[in-house]
Design a protein around this motif. Structure first.
Motif, PDB file in Angstrom:
ATOM      1  N   GLY A 156       0.779  -1.238   0.000  1.00  7.76           N
ATOM      2  CA  GLY A 156       0.000   0.000   0.000  1.00  7.76           C
ATOM      3  C   GLY A 156       0.807   1.282   0.000  1.00  7.76           C
ATOM      4  N   THR A 157       1.896   1.336   0.753  1.00  5.92           N
ATOM      5  CA  THR A 157       2.669   2.586   0.808  1.00  5.92           C
ATOM      6  C   THR A 157       3.183   2.966  -0.582  1.00  5.92           C
ATOM      7  N   ALA A 158       3.669   1.959  -1.316  1.00 10.03           N
ATOM      8  CA  ALA A 158       4.202   2.244  -2.662  1.00 10.03           C
ATOM      9  C   ALA A 158       3.077   2.699  -3.590  1.00 10.03           C
ATOM     10  N   VAL A 197      14.587   6.956   1.328  1.00  7.89           N
ATOM     11  CA  VAL A 197      15.286   6.757   2.607  1.00  7.89           C
ATOM     12  C   VAL A 197      14.493   5.719   3.396  1.00  7.89           C
ATOM     13  N   GLY A 198      15.111   4.562   3.641  1.00  6.95           N
ATOM     14  CA  GLY A 198      14.446   3.413   4.269  1.00  6.95           C
ATOM     15  C   GLY A 198      14.370   2.272   3.273  1.00  6.95           C
ATOM     16  N   ARG A 199      14.623   1.059   3.750  1.00  6.88           N
ATOM     17  CA  ARG A 199      14.652  -0.102   2.834  1.00  6.88           C
ATOM     18  C   ARG A 199      13.818  -1.254   3.368  1.00  6.88           C
ATOM     19  N   ASN A 255      10.676  -3.928   3.686  1.00  8.17           N
ATOM     20  CA  ASN A 255       9.947  -4.673   2.650  1.00  8.17           C
ATOM     21  C   ASN A 255       8.566  -4.092   2.384  1.00  8.17           C
ATOM     22  N   VAL A 256       7.984  -3.400   3.384  1.00  7.87           N
ATOM     23  CA  VAL A 256       6.655  -2.798   3.166  1.00  7.87           C
ATOM     24  C   VAL A 256       6.768  -1.358   2.672  1.00  7.87           C
ATOM     25  N   GLY A 257       7.903  -0.705   2.933  1.00 11.55           N
ATOM     26  CA  GLY A 257       8.048   0.714   2.625  1.00 11.55           C
ATOM     27  C   GLY A 257       9.039   0.968   1.495  1.00 11.55           C
ATOM     28  N   SER A 296      20.208   3.045   7.246  1.00 11.67           N
ATOM     29  CA  SER A 296      20.890   3.528   8.449  1.00 11.67           C
ATOM     30  C   SER A 296      22.415   3.500   8.322  1.00 11.67           C
ATOM     31  N   ARG A 297      22.931   2.776   7.362  1.00 16.17           N
ATOM     32  CA  ARG A 297      24.395   2.720   7.192  1.00 16.17           C
ATOM     33  C   ARG A 297      24.875   3.653   6.074  1.00 16.17           C
ATOM     34  N   THR A 298      23.966   4.399   5.494  1.00  9.54           N
ATOM     35  CA  THR A 298      24.351   5.329   4.421  1.00  9.54           C
ATOM     36  C   THR A 298      25.243   6.432   4.986  1.00  9.54           C
ATOM     37  N   VAL A 312      10.481   9.224   2.158  1.00 13.40           N
ATOM     38  CA  VAL A 312      11.095   8.945   3.453  1.00 13.40           C
ATOM     39  C   VAL A 312      10.235   7.947   4.225  1.00 13.40           C
ATOM     40  N   SER A 313      10.800   6.796   4.570  1.00  8.64           N
ATOM     41  CA  SER A 313      10.095   5.771   5.346  1.00  8.64           C
ATOM     42  C   SER A 313      11.077   5.193   6.362  1.00  8.64           C
ATOM     43  N   VAL A 314      11.296   5.961   7.413  1.00  7.51           N
ATOM     44  CA  VAL A 314      12.368   5.683   8.372  1.00  7.51           C
ATOM     45  C   VAL A 314      11.817   5.324   9.754  1.00  7.51           C
ATOM     46  N   ASP A 331       6.308  11.766   2.648  1.00 13.25           N
ATOM     47  CA  ASP A 331       6.642  11.358   4.019  1.00 13.25           C
ATOM     48  C   ASP A 331       5.743  10.190   4.429  1.00 13.25           C
ATOM     49  N   ALA A 332       6.331   8.989   4.551  1.00 11.52           N
ATOM     50  CA  ALA A 332       5.540   7.803   4.931  1.00 11.52           C
ATOM     51  C   ALA A 332       5.503   7.594   6.441  1.00 11.52           C
ATOM     52  N   GLY A 333       6.252   8.382   7.189  1.00 17.98           N
ATOM     53  CA  GLY A 333       6.365   8.159   8.631  1.00 17.98           C
ATOM     54  C   GLY A 333       5.055   8.359   9.386  1.00 17.98           C
ATOM     55  N   GLY A 365       5.267  12.926  11.029  1.00 16.72           N
ATOM     56  CA  GLY A 365       5.953  12.101  10.044  1.00 16.72           C
ATOM     57  C   GLY A 365       7.438  11.973  10.336  1.00 16.72           C
ATOM     58  N   ASP A 366       8.184  11.572   9.311  1.00 17.29           N
ATOM     59  CA  ASP A 366       9.641  11.444   9.421  1.00 17.29           C
ATOM     60  C   ASP A 366      10.348  12.707   8.944  1.00 17.29           C
ATOM     61  N   VAL A 367       9.564  13.627   8.367  1.00 24.13           N
ATOM     62  CA  VAL A 367      10.120  14.844   7.794  1.00 24.13           C
ATOM     63  C   VAL A 367       9.846  16.002   8.749  1.00 24.13           C
TER      64      VAL A 367
HETATM   65  N1  LIG Z   1       2.114   5.607   5.482  1.00 22.64           N
HETATM   66  C1  LIG Z   1       1.802   4.348   5.763  1.00 22.64           C
HETATM   67  O1  LIG Z   1       0.744   3.878   5.448  1.00 22.64           O
HETATM   68  C2  LIG Z   1       2.787   3.471   6.472  1.00 22.64           C
HETATM   69  C3  LIG Z   1       2.814   2.095   6.289  1.00 22.64           C
HETATM   70  C4  LIG Z   1       3.804   1.368   6.951  1.00 22.64           C
HETATM   71  C5  LIG Z   1       4.681   2.040   7.786  1.00 22.64           C
HETATM   72  N2  LIG Z   1       4.565   3.373   7.970  1.00 22.64           N
HETATM   73  C6  LIG Z   1       5.451   4.164   8.821  1.00 22.64           C
HETATM   74  O2  LIG Z   1       6.637   4.412   8.069  1.00 22.64           O
HETATM   75  C7  LIG Z   1       7.751   4.501   8.947  1.00 22.64           C
HETATM   76  C8  LIG Z   1       8.799   3.497   8.517  1.00 22.64           C
HETATM   77  O3  LIG Z   1       8.289   2.189   8.572  1.00 22.64           O
HETATM   78  P1  LIG Z   1       8.899   0.997   7.710  1.00 22.64           P
HETATM   79  O4  LIG Z   1       8.156  -0.222   8.107  1.00 22.64           O
HETATM   80  O5  LIG Z   1       9.025   1.394   6.271  1.00 22.64           O
HETATM   81  O6  LIG Z   1      10.409   0.966   8.206  1.00 22.64           O
HETATM   82  P2  LIG Z   1      11.173   0.062   9.302  1.00 22.64           P
HETATM   83  O7  LIG Z   1      10.967  -1.398   9.035  1.00 22.64           O
HETATM   84  O8  LIG Z   1      10.952   0.601  10.646  1.00 22.64           O
HETATM   85  O9  LIG Z   1      12.665   0.400   8.828  1.00 22.64           O
HETATM   86  C9  LIG Z   1      13.177   1.704   8.901  1.00 22.64           C
HETATM   87  C10 LIG Z   1      14.122   1.929   7.749  1.00 22.64           C
HETATM   88  O10 LIG Z   1      14.719   3.196   7.940  1.00 22.64           O
HETATM   89  C11 LIG Z   1      16.139   3.074   7.911  1.00 22.64           C
HETATM   90  N3  LIG Z   1      16.731   4.039   8.826  1.00 22.64           N
HETATM   91  C12 LIG Z   1      16.617   4.064  10.182  1.00 22.64           C
HETATM   92  N4  LIG Z   1      17.289   5.108  10.696  1.00 22.64           N
HETATM   93  C13 LIG Z   1      17.838   5.763   9.631  1.00 22.64           C
HETATM   94  C14 LIG Z   1      18.662   6.896   9.502  1.00 22.64           C
HETATM   95  N5  LIG Z   1      19.071   7.591  10.566  1.00 22.64           N
HETATM   96  N6  LIG Z   1      19.035   7.278   8.267  1.00 22.64           N
HETATM   97  C15 LIG Z   1      18.641   6.588   7.183  1.00 22.64           C
HETATM   98  N7  LIG Z   1      17.858   5.493   7.236  1.00 22.64           N
HETATM   99  C16 LIG Z   1      17.475   5.086   8.457  1.00 22.64           C
HETATM  100  C17 LIG Z   1      16.419   1.653   8.331  1.00 22.64           C
HETATM  101  O11 LIG Z   1      17.677   1.255   7.856  1.00 22.64           O
HETATM  102  P3  LIG Z   1      18.268  -0.238   8.107  1.00 22.64           P
HETATM  103  O12 LIG Z   1      17.563  -1.104   7.107  1.00 22.64           O
HETATM  104  O13 LIG Z   1      19.722  -0.076   7.834  1.00 22.64           O
HETATM  105  O14 LIG Z   1      17.962  -0.601   9.521  1.00 22.64           O
HETATM  106  C18 LIG Z   1      15.258   0.914   7.715  1.00 22.64           C
HETATM  107  O15 LIG Z   1      15.527   0.556   6.371  1.00 22.64           O
HETATM  108  C19 LIG Z   1       7.170   4.264  10.344  1.00 22.64           C
HETATM  109  O16 LIG Z   1       6.918   5.529  10.930  1.00 22.64           O
HETATM  110  C20 LIG Z   1       5.869   3.531  10.094  1.00 22.64           C
HETATM  111  O17 LIG Z   1       4.926   3.758  11.120  1.00 22.64           O
HETATM  112  C21 LIG Z   1       3.655   4.091   7.301  1.00 22.64           C
END
Ligand SMILES: NC(=O)c1ccc[n+]([C@@H]2O[C@H](COP(=O)([O-])OP(=O)(O)OC[C@H]3O[C@@H](n4cnc5c(N)ncnc54)[C@H](OP(=O)(O)O)[C@@H]3O)[C@@H](O)[C@H]2O)c1
Length: 280
Positions: free
Chosen positions: A141-143, A165-167, A169-171, A191-193, A208-210, A229-231, A241-243
């Motif tokens: 859905g996010t994509a 930003v973020g890798r 599987n769902v984001g 996170s290792r960038t 951004v999905s961090v 911003d997906a945060g 959000g993340d932004v």
């Molecule tokens: N909008 C929506 O419908 C939706 C849906 C799902 C999730 N979300 C939200 O989106 C956000 C992210 O969720 P997610 O499930 O995609 O991610 P996640 O599984 O929590 O993973 C976070 C990603 O961000 C990277 N990251 C963490 N700190 C970082 C930094 N300082 N600099 C750069 N990259 C960094 C991580 O890198 P590593 O891989 O190296 O650890 C990882 O790839 C959350 O707030 C979640 O609630 C929103």
């Protein structure tokens, strides 16, 4: 520059109207309403909230739904058996396993018994593989929400530099693959960038999905860029959000707000997939 806000709620209203029309057509053609089955394991609040958002829309647009709930200590075998049962049920059109699953339950073991044609959240290996290969697939859905809001900008994606930003599987990963499919040049950060800001400043499109508030500030954004911003980060009194919206909106050309940007669209996509099938 003050960014134009991308209104996810307005786009969501349009999509809901499409869902309602298609749900009616489905019922007329099949002699029954489309049926989406949700499976909730444990009591993770974000998983249950997502489930509620989906069922509320099902109710509003005329899609039948069922929710199977398991306690957090249920065995992986029991979850797999239920997923297999729903997969084989001819009266079930889509199945969503709400994430995250409790610790000890392996997502891979659960999604691999979900038949790809009913994996409407696109989390199983076949749909993820098809997305990577550029074949029709159910896309998380996010994509899908990212693509829907990018369409609102009217910007052609071909040749644009998209930084994700973020890798997860769902984001991040499916977002990157969708943008690649649309001929953007993609860079995936995590996170290792090293020197993240140097990379994000080269983005025409920044997704951004961090999962961390203010992970991206205005100084990290190229003037005029599209920032999505997906945060979803709970804070006292709401979510952010993340932004860092206040500084980014002064630099970006477009910005999706939180709340009201990608969020209102994400949960609609599993219903859209149940009714319309995979993304070509
Ligand atoms: N909008 C929506 O419908 C939706 C849906 C799902 C999730 N979300 C939200 O989106 C956000 C992210 O969720 P997610 O499930 O995609 O991610 P996640 O599984 O929590 O993973 C976070 C990603 O961000 C990277 N990251 C963490 N700190 C970082 C930094 N300082 N600099 C750069 N990259 C960094 C991580 O890198 P590593 O891989 O190296 O650890 C990882 O790839 C959350 O707030 C979640 O609630 C929103």
């Amino acid at each position: 520059m003050t960014a134009t806000m991308l209104d996810g709620r307005a786009r969501a209203r349009e999509i809901r109207r499409e869902l309602q029309a298609r749900a009616r057509e489905f019922t007329e053609q099949q002699g029954r309403a489309a049926h989406l089955a949700l499976l909730a394991v444990g009591d993770d609040q974000s998983a249950l909230l997502f489930g509620q958002q989906v069922t509320r829309v099902c109710q509003a647009v005329g899609v039948a739904y069922s929710v199977t709930r398991f306690a957090a200590d249920v065995s992986e075998a029991a979850i797999r058996a239920q997923v297999a049962h729903l997969s084989n049920d001819p009266a079930t059109d889509g199945v969503v396993v709400l994430l995250p699953l409790p610790q000890g339950v392996r997502q891979r073991m659960v999604t691999e018994v979900l038949t790809p044609a009913k994996d409407v959240d696109g989390l199983g290996p076949r749909n993820a593989g098809n997305l990577m290969l550029g074949f029709p697939s159910f896309v998380p859905g996010t994509a899908e929400a990212v693509m829907a809001l990018l369409q609102e900008t009217g910007i052609a994606l071909r040749g644009k530099h998209a930084v994700i930003v973020g890798r997860s599987n769902v984001g991040g990963k499916p977002v990157a693959l969708q943008l690649l499919r649309h001929d953007a040049t993609i860079t995936i950060c995590h996170s290792r960038t090293v020197n993240l800001a140097d990379i994000t400043r080269t983005a025409d499109i920044l997704v951004v999905s961090v999962g961390r508030p203010a992970a991206i500030t205005g100084a990290m954004v190229r003037p005029g860029a599209v920032v999505l911003d997906a945060g979803i980060n709970p804070v006292p009194g709401g979510v952010v959000g993340d932004v860092h919206a206040a500084s980014v909106r002064e630099v970006a050309g477009w910005l999706s707000p939180v709340p009201g940007g990608l969020g209102p669209l994400t949960h609609l996509m599993v219903i859209r997939h149940t009714l319309f099938g995979p993304t070509p």
